[in-house]
Design a protein around this motif. Structure first.
Motif, mmCIF file in Angstrom:
data_model
loop_
_atom_site.group_PDB
_atom_site.id
_atom_site.type_symbol
_atom_site.label_atom_id
_atom_site.label_comp_id
_atom_site.label_asym_id
_atom_site.label_seq_id
_atom_site.Cartn_x
_atom_site.Cartn_y
_atom_site.Cartn_z
ATOM 1 N N VAL B 155 0.822 -1.215 0.000
ATOM 2 C CA VAL B 155 0.000 0.000 0.000
ATOM 3 C C VAL B 155 0.857 1.268 0.000
ATOM 4 C CG1 VAL B 155 -1.648 1.357 1.358
ATOM 5 C CG2 VAL B 155 -2.087 -1.056 0.918
ATOM 6 N N PRO B 156 1.861 1.387 0.894
ATOM 7 C CA PRO B 156 2.683 2.602 0.831
ATOM 8 C C PRO B 156 3.343 2.802 -0.527
ATOM 9 C CG PRO B 156 3.109 1.398 2.866
ATOM 10 C CD PRO B 156 2.232 0.523 2.017
ATOM 11 N N ALA B 157 3.815 1.688 -1.116
ATOM 12 C CA ALA B 157 4.488 1.826 -2.409
ATOM 13 C C ALA B 157 3.504 2.211 -3.506
ATOM 14 C CB ALA B 157 5.194 0.508 -2.761
ATOM 15 N N ALA B 158 2.266 1.705 -3.401
ATOM 16 C CA ALA B 158 1.283 1.936 -4.462
ATOM 17 C C ALA B 158 0.513 3.238 -4.267
ATOM 18 C CB ALA B 158 0.304 0.764 -4.523
ATOM 19 N N LEU B 159 0.717 3.876 -3.114
ATOM 20 C CA LEU B 159 -0.115 5.023 -2.765
ATOM 21 C C LEU B 159 -0.169 6.124 -3.832
ATOM 22 C CD1 LEU B 159 -2.007 5.365 -0.547
ATOM 23 C CD2 LEU B 159 -0.265 6.504 0.826
ATOM 24 N N PRO B 160 0.987 6.494 -4.425
ATOM 25 C CA PRO B 160 0.896 7.545 -5.449
ATOM 26 C C PRO B 160 -0.067 7.187 -6.586
ATOM 27 C CG PRO B 160 3.176 7.145 -4.856
ATOM 28 C CD PRO B 160 2.366 6.079 -4.178
ATOM 29 N N VAL B 161 -0.038 5.934 -7.008
ATOM 30 C CA VAL B 161 -0.917 5.512 -8.108
ATOM 31 C C VAL B 161 -2.373 5.513 -7.650
ATOM 32 C CG1 VAL B 161 -1.324 3.731 -9.843
ATOM 33 C CG2 VAL B 161 0.956 4.063 -8.918
ATOM 34 N N ILE B 162 -2.590 5.072 -6.405
ATOM 35 C CA ILE B 162 -3.959 5.030 -5.873
ATOM 36 C C ILE B 162 -4.525 6.453 -5.769
ATOM 37 C CG2 ILE B 162 -5.367 4.422 -3.861
ATOM 38 C CD1 ILE B 162 -3.420 2.092 -3.373
ATOM 39 N N ILE B 163 -3.687 7.375 -5.287
ATOM 40 C CA ILE B 163 -4.141 8.771 -5.157
ATOM 41 C C ILE B 163 -4.495 9.342 -6.530
ATOM 42 C CG2 ILE B 163 -3.519 11.103 -4.433
ATOM 43 C CD1 ILE B 163 -3.783 9.333 -2.091
ATOM 44 N N VAL B 164 -3.714 8.986 -7.517
ATOM 45 C CA VAL B 164 -4.016 9.473 -8.871
ATOM 46 C C VAL B 164 -5.379 8.945 -9.322
ATOM 47 C CG1 VAL B 164 -3.355 9.260 -11.280
ATOM 48 C CG2 VAL B 164 -1.649 9.877 -9.576
ATOM 49 N N GLY B 165 -5.671 7.696 -8.973
ATOM 50 C CA GLY B 165 -6.991 7.136 -9.290
ATOM 51 C C GLY B 165 -8.091 7.933 -8.629
ATOM 52 N N LEU B 166 -7.877 8.246 -7.356
ATOM 53 C CA LEU B 166 -8.873 9.051 -6.636
ATOM 54 C C LEU B 166 -9.033 10.424 -7.286
ATOM 55 C CD1 LEU B 166 -7.897 8.207 -2.954
ATOM 56 C CD2 LEU B 166 -10.108 7.764 -4.022
ATOM 57 N N ARG B 167 -7.904 10.975 -7.717
ATOM 58 C CA ARG B 167 -7.936 12.306 -8.313
ATOM 59 C C ARG B 167 -8.744 12.296 -9.616
ATOM 60 N NH1 ARG B 167 -2.319 15.064 -9.776
ATOM 61 N NH2 ARG B 167 -2.498 13.973 -11.759
ATOM 62 N N THR B 168 -8.426 11.331 -10.477
ATOM 63 C CA THR B 168 -9.163 11.218 -11.747
ATOM 64 C C THR B 168 -10.650 11.065 -11.480
ATOM 65 O OG1 THR B 168 -7.252 10.039 -12.587
ATOM 66 C CG2 THR B 168 -9.244 9.948 -13.911
ATOM 67 N N SER B 169 -10.964 10.185 -10.539
ATOM 68 C CA SER B 169 -12.352 9.910 -10.198
ATOM 69 C C SER B 169 -13.046 11.166 -9.685
ATOM 70 C CB SER B 169 -12.360 8.808 -9.137
ATOM 71 O OG SER B 169 -13.619 8.668 -8.595
ATOM 72 N N ALA B 170 -12.385 11.884 -8.767
ATOM 73 C CA ALA B 170 -13.015 13.060 -8.164
ATOM 74 C C ALA B 170 -13.261 14.157 -9.204
ATOM 75 C CB ALA B 170 -12.141 13.589 -7.033
ATOM 76 N N VAL B 171 -12.303 14.348 -10.095
ATOM 77 C CA VAL B 171 -12.460 15.398 -11.114
ATOM 78 C C VAL B 171 -13.614 15.043 -12.057
ATOM 79 C CG1 VAL B 171 -11.367 16.559 -13.065
ATOM 80 C CG2 VAL B 171 -10.076 16.188 -10.966
ATOM 81 N N GLN B 172 -13.689 13.761 -12.433
ATOM 82 C CA GLN B 172 -14.808 13.326 -13.288
ATOM 83 C C GLN B 172 -16.142 13.540 -12.585
ATOM 84 O OE1 GLN B 172 -14.258 9.257 -14.410
ATOM 85 N NE2 GLN B 172 -12.709 9.710 -15.943
ATOM 86 N N VAL B 173 -16.176 13.195 -11.311
ATOM 87 C CA VAL B 173 -17.426 13.323 -10.565
ATOM 88 C C VAL B 173 -17.838 14.793 -10.448
ATOM 89 C CG1 VAL B 173 -18.445 13.082 -8.265
ATOM 90 C CG2 VAL B 173 -17.279 11.152 -9.316
ATOM 91 N N VAL B 174 -16.893 15.659 -10.135
ATOM 92 C CA VAL B 174 -17.216 17.086 -10.005
ATOM 93 C C VAL B 174 -17.808 17.615 -11.318
ATOM 94 C CG1 VAL B 174 -16.199 19.383 -9.809
ATOM 95 C CG2 VAL B 174 -15.641 17.637 -8.140
ATOM 96 N N ALA B 175 -17.222 17.183 -12.430
ATOM 97 C CA ALA B 175 -17.729 17.644 -13.717
ATOM 98 C C ALA B 175 -19.108 17.065 -14.018
ATOM 99 C CB ALA B 175 -16.750 17.285 -14.829
ATOM 100 N N THR B 176 -19.345 15.818 -13.616
ATOM 101 C CA THR B 176 -20.577 15.118 -13.992
ATOM 102 C C THR B 176 -21.734 15.412 -13.044
ATOM 103 O OG1 THR B 176 -19.138 13.391 -14.837
ATOM 104 C CG2 THR B 176 -21.455 12.867 -14.730
ATOM 105 N N THR B 177 -21.435 15.852 -11.836
ATOM 106 C CA THR B 177 -22.490 16.183 -10.872
ATOM 107 C C THR B 177 -23.463 17.214 -11.445
ATOM 108 O OG1 THR B 177 -21.114 15.608 -8.992
ATOM 109 C CG2 THR B 177 -22.868 17.150 -8.542
ATOM 110 N N THR B 178 -23.032 17.963 -12.453
ATOM 111 C CA THR B 178 -23.920 18.918 -13.138
ATOM 112 C C THR B 178 -25.194 18.234 -13.641
ATOM 113 O OG1 THR B 178 -22.519 18.505 -15.035
ATOM 114 C CG2 THR B 178 -22.207 20.571 -13.899
ATOM 115 N N LEU B 179 -25.097 16.933 -13.980
ATOM 116 C CA LEU B 179 -26.259 16.228 -14.544
ATOM 117 C C LEU B 179 -27.412 16.130 -13.557
ATOM 118 C CD1 LEU B 179 -24.679 13.208 -16.458
ATOM 119 C CD2 LEU B 179 -25.581 15.308 -17.406
#
Lengths: 313, 253
Positions: B155-179
C-alpha cells in the motif's frame, strides 16, 4: 495513509452533517392552502413563465410547497408524479400519458392558458393553385377534437405504431372524398410525434385529393419552420394558434383564450409574411395542462385549478 | 418560443464579448449570492454530492482493488467491471434510476458512484500489482504475513498511483455532478440547465465557469495530498505514469 484517512473521514462527516442540516431545514410545510402542501414538477423555466408557475400565482393565487425543475411535459415529470416526488405536474393537454397513467387534468377554470388550438398554416400560393387544400384541411381539422388527438398520439407513443399507419387508419375511418388536386405541395412538421402524425394526415388527405406531396418532417423549432414557410421551402404546417400568433407578433400579447379570435388575429399578422394564411382551428388543443394523480385528486377533491387555492383539510 | 433580445449562444450569433460582459454582471449581482439558488448554496450542494459519491465509491473500490491486486488474480474481472462502468454513460444511468430512486440526489448519487468506481479500482489494482517484486519478496523474507505485506509494503508503495486514481475519479465526478440538475437535483448544474431553459446565456456560462473552477480546485487538492505523502519518510517515491486525466496525460510529479 493516516493523512488520507483523516482527510476523507473528515470530509465525509462534514458532508453528512451539512446534508442532514439542509434536509431538516427544508421540510417545514406551512398550513394553508391545498397547494401549500403539494410540490409542482415542471420545466426549469416554469417559475418565470406567465403560463406556468408565474401565472398560477398571479391568476389563481397559488403557491406550492416546492417547485421541482424537471422537463417540459416529458418522462421525468411523469415519473415524479407516479412516484409521488411531486403531486402536481405540468404536461401538455394532448399527452396520452395523462390517460395512460390515470392522471386527472385540472380544469383551467380561470382561463390562464391561451387558445393553443391546432390550426393549419398554409402558403396562399399553394391554395391558389389547389383550392381543394382549404376544403381538405378544414375537413380534417373539424374532426380532430381533444379525445381524437390524444388517441392518435397514444397510438404512436404508447402502442408504438408508425405515424403514417396511424394517419392512414384514421383517414380511412373518416371516409373523406376530396378530389381535383394537381401538382406538388410540400408538407412540413416540427420535431415531435404529434407534428409528424398531423403532417402525415395532411399529406395523405392531399394525396387522396390528387396532389403529389413532398414530406419535410422533423424540421425543428419555429425559428426554422416559419422562415421555411415564408420562403416556400414548405407550403403547409400544423400550428398552435396562440403560440404561433405570439411568435409572429413577437410577444405582443394579442392571443386570447378564444380560438376563433386568436386565429383571426393570427391571419392579420400572417398577411404581411409572404402570403401565409391560417385555416380553421380544430377543437383539440395542445397547451399547458396541470395534472394530478387520481389519488391526489380524490384526497383533496380536486377538479379544477382553483381548487388548489382552497384551504387544506 | 423565441424571446426578443439576447441568447447569442443559442441563436448562434456568437457575440462572445456580450456573453462575457453579461456573465461578469451576473457574478456581480448580489442576488446571485444569497438564498437556495445562490452561488454558495449551489456550490455547497455540488461539493456535498461529489464528496459523497467519491467516498462511497472509495469504500467499494479501494478494498476490492487491494484484494485483487494483492492476490494478483481476478484482475481481468476487475478491469472488465471497470470497463463497463466507463462505457455506460452517466446520463443514461441517471434517467434509468429516476423510476427507482426518485428525483434529485437520490438518483444522481448512485449514477455518480458508478462513474467514480472505475478509476479508483483500476489504479488500486495496477498500483498494488506493479509494486517491485523484490521489495515484496524482501518483506516476506522478513517474516511478514500477507496482510502485513499488503498494508506495510504494497500500500505505501502503491499510494501515489492510488491517489491518482482518486484524483481522476473526483475530477470526473465534479464535472458530472452537473447532470443532477436534469432530474430536479441541486448543484451548479442548476445554472446550466436553467440557463438553457430560460435562454439566459450569462447563467449558463457562470455555471460552466464555476464547475470548471471546482474541478481545477479538486485536481489541485489531490495533487497537494500526493505531495504531502511523497514528502513523508517511509513512502516509496515512484515516478509512475498516471491514469488519463481530463487535464491531459500528466506524470506524477
Amino acid at each position: 495513509m493516516r493523512h488520507i484517512r483523516t482527510a476523507v473521514l473528515g470530509a465525509a462527516i462534514l458532508a453528512l452533517i451539512v446534508s442532514a442540516c439542509s434536509l431538516g431545514g427544508g421540510s417545514q410545510a406551512s398550513r394553508g392552502t391545498i397547494a401549500s402542501q403539494l410540490s409542482l414538477a415542471g420545466p426549469p423555466e416554469c417559475p418565470e413563465r406567465p403560463f406556468c408557475l408565474k401565472g398560477l400565482t398571479a391568476t389563481y393565487g397559488i403557491t406550492f410547497k416546492e417547485f421541482k425543475p424537471t422537463d417540459a411535459g416529458g418522462p421525468i415529470t411523469i415519473e415524479a408524479l407516479k412516484r409521488g416526488d411531486a403531486q402536481v405536474g405540468l404536461l401538455f393537454t394532448s399527452d396520452p400519458a395523462i390517460a395512460v397513467n390515470g392522471f386527472v387534468l385540472l380544469r383551467d377554470d380561470k382561463q390562464l392558458q391561451l387558445a393553443d388550438n391546432l390550426v393549419p398554416v398554409v402558403r396562399q400560393a399553394a391554395i391558389d393553385a389547389n383550392p381543394v387544400i382549404t376544403d381538405a384541411l378544414n375537413g380534417v381539422m373539424a374532426k380532430i377534437d381533444q379525445a381524437t388527438l390524444t388517441d392518435l398520439n397514444k397510438q404512436v407513443t404508447v402502442d408504438g405504431s408508425a405515424a403514417a399507419d396511424v394517419a392512414k387508419a384514421w383517414l380511412d375511418a373518416q371516409g373523406f372524398t376530396f378530389s381535383g388536386g394537381s401538382g406538388t405541395v410540400k408538407v412540413g412538421s416540427t420535431n415531435f410525434y404529434e407534428q409528424e402524425i398531423l403532417g402525415e394526415i395532411y399529406a395523405q388527405v392531399l394525396e387522396q385529393a390528387g396532389l403529389t406531396v413532398e414530406r419535410k418532417f422533423q424540421l425543428g423549432s419555429r425559428e426554422i419552420v416559419f422562415p421555411a414557410l415564408e420562403s416556400g421551402d414548405i407550403d403547409i404546417l400544423a400550428e398552435y394558434a396562440a403560440t404561433a400568433l405570439e411568435f409572429v407578433n413577437k410577444g405582443a400579447g394579442e392571443a386570447s383564450t378564444d380560438p376563433v379570435a386568436t386565429v383571426a388575429k393570427l391571419n392579420e399578422r400572417l398577411v404581411g409574411m409572404g402570403g401565409l394564411v391560417a385555416l380553421d382551428p380544430a377543437a383539440a388543443t395542445d397547451q399547458n395542462g396541470f395534472v394530478v394523480t387520481r389519488e391526489t385528486a380524490d384526497k383533496f377533491g380536486l377538479v379544477s385549478i382553483s381548487d388548489l387555492a382552497k384551504p387544506a383539510p | 418560443m423565441a424571446r426578443p433580445g439576447g441568447h447569442p449562444l443559442v441563436a448562434g450569433t456568437g457575440d462572445v464579448m456580450a456573453v462575457l460582459t453579461s456573465t461578469i454582471a451576473w457574478f456581480l449581482d448580489p442576488a446571485h449570492w444569497t438564498g437556495v439558488d445562490g452561488v454558495p448554496s449551489r456550490t455547497g450542494e455540488h461539493v456535498i454530492l461529489s464528496v459523497l459519491a467519491v467516498v462511497i465509491a472509495s469504500a467499494i473500490a479501494l478494498p476490492a482493488g487491494l484484494v485483487v491486486g494483492h492476490a494478483d488474480r481476478g484482475e481481468r474481472i476487475a478491469t472488465a467491471v471497470a470497463g463497463i462502468g466507463r462505457a455506460v454513460p452517466s446520463y443514461a444511468l441517471l434517467i434509468l434510476f429516476v423510476p427507482f430512486f426518485g428525483l434529485g440526489f437520490s438518483s444522481a448519487l448512485p449514477a455518480l458512484v458508478l462513474l467514480a468506481i472505475p478509476p479508483i479500482l483500476v489504479n488500486t489494482v495496477t498500483g498494488i500489482r506493479d509494486v517491485d517484486a523484490d521489495t515484496v519478496e524482501a518483506g516476506r523474507g522478513m517474516g511478514m504475513t500477507g496482510r502485513e505485506v499488503l498494508m506495510d509494503v504494497e500500500v505505501p508503495a502503491a499510494l501515489p498511483v492510488i491517489i491518482v486514481g482518486l484524483r481522476t475519479s473526483a475530477v470526473q465526478v465534479v464535472a458530472t455532478t452537473t447532470l443532477a440538475a436534469l432530474v430536479a437535483g441541486g448543484g451548479l448544474g442548476r445554472y446550466i440547465v436553467d440557463g438553457f431553459a430560460r435562454q439566459q446565456d450569462d447563467r449558463i456560462v457562470a455555471g460552466a465557469f464555476l464547475v470548471a473552477v471546482l474541478a481545477i480546485v479538486t485536481e489541485r487538492f489531490f495533487t497537494w495530498i500526493q505531495r504531502q505523502l511523497e514528502g513523508r519518510p517511509g513512502t516509496l517515491r515512484l515516478d509512475v505514469p498516471i491514469a488519463p486525466s481530463p487535464f491531459g496525460g500528466r506524470v506524477a510529479d
